[in-house]
Design an enzyme around this catalytic site. Structure first.
Site, PDB file in Angstrom:
ATOM      1  CB  CYS A  63      40.958  41.450  37.354  1.00 25.65           C
ATOM      2  SG  CYS A  63      41.107  42.179  38.982  1.00 25.65           S
ATOM      3  CG  ASP A  65      40.561  40.587  41.866  1.00 29.35           C
ATOM      4  OD1 ASP A  65      39.894  39.612  41.483  1.00 29.35           O
ATOM      5  OD2 ASP A  65      41.802  40.623  41.802  1.00 29.35           O
ATOM      6  CB  CYS A  90      42.723  35.995  41.600  1.00 30.76           C
ATOM      7  SG  CYS A  90      43.759  37.421  41.964  1.00 30.76           S
ATOM      8  CB  CYS A 133      46.254  41.419  43.896  1.00 25.77           C
ATOM      9  SG  CYS A 133      45.500  40.506  42.543  1.00 25.77           S
TER      10      CYS A 133
END
Length: 170
Positions: A63, A65, A90, A133
């Site tokens: 993603c 991150d 995010c 996350c």
């Protein structure tokens, strides 16, 4: 056939099938995610060369991150006295970083290693698609602890290196 399909897409054709309205459901974040995203705690950085600072830099290639989490250890007590983060990602990644920095303060390095991503995810009510996350936050904590322990071992080892080598030669 292609002409009919394009007319259907544009809504120009008389459809043989009744068209159903498309319902778009909003994706809602839990209030804890919104709070930590809008008001992130402990954003910043410490001097990475400080022997009492551990830096964990982790990323999720899927993603994009990237999370940097730093901890500052007190020499006397061995507890984490401060923590900070910088995250490119995010809202869930930023919130996970913010929560992690709050949770590690005042704890020993052994205690913070028991913090699991599932606890962070549960606190933030992250959906399954955002669990990575919270995994980043757990990995960043572990990396920061590993970094500060390596720095301390290097400092302690450099002063004791000669006697250890002599003992090994004997």
């Amino acid at each position: 056939m292609l002409r009919q399909a394009s007319k259907r897409l544009l809504g120009l054709a008389s459809c043989e099938f009744p068209s159903r309205p498309v319902q778009i459901l909003p994706r809602l974040y839990h209030e804890n995610v919104i709070d930590h995203y809008n008001n992130p705690r402990n954003v910043g950085s410490f001097d990475k060369n400080d022997p009492n600072v551990g830096t964990g830099l982790v990323g999720a290639p899927a993603c994009g991150d990237v999370m940097k989490l730093q901890i500052k250890i007190d020499d006397d007590s061995g507890k984490i006295v401060d923590a900070c983060f910088k995250t490119f990602g995010c809202g869930s990644a930023i919130a996970s970083s913010s929560v992690a920095t709050e949770w590690v303060k005042g704890k020993s390095t052994e205690e913070v290693l028991t913090i699991k991503n599932t606890e962070i995810a549960k606190h933030l009510a992250l959906p399954p698609v955002k669990l990575h996350c919270s995994m980043l936050a757990e990995d960043a904590i572990k990396a920061a602890v590993k970094d500060v322990e390596a720095k301390r071992a290097k400092l302690n080892g450099s002063s004791n290196a000669a006697p250890i080598e002599k003992a090994a030669d004997a």
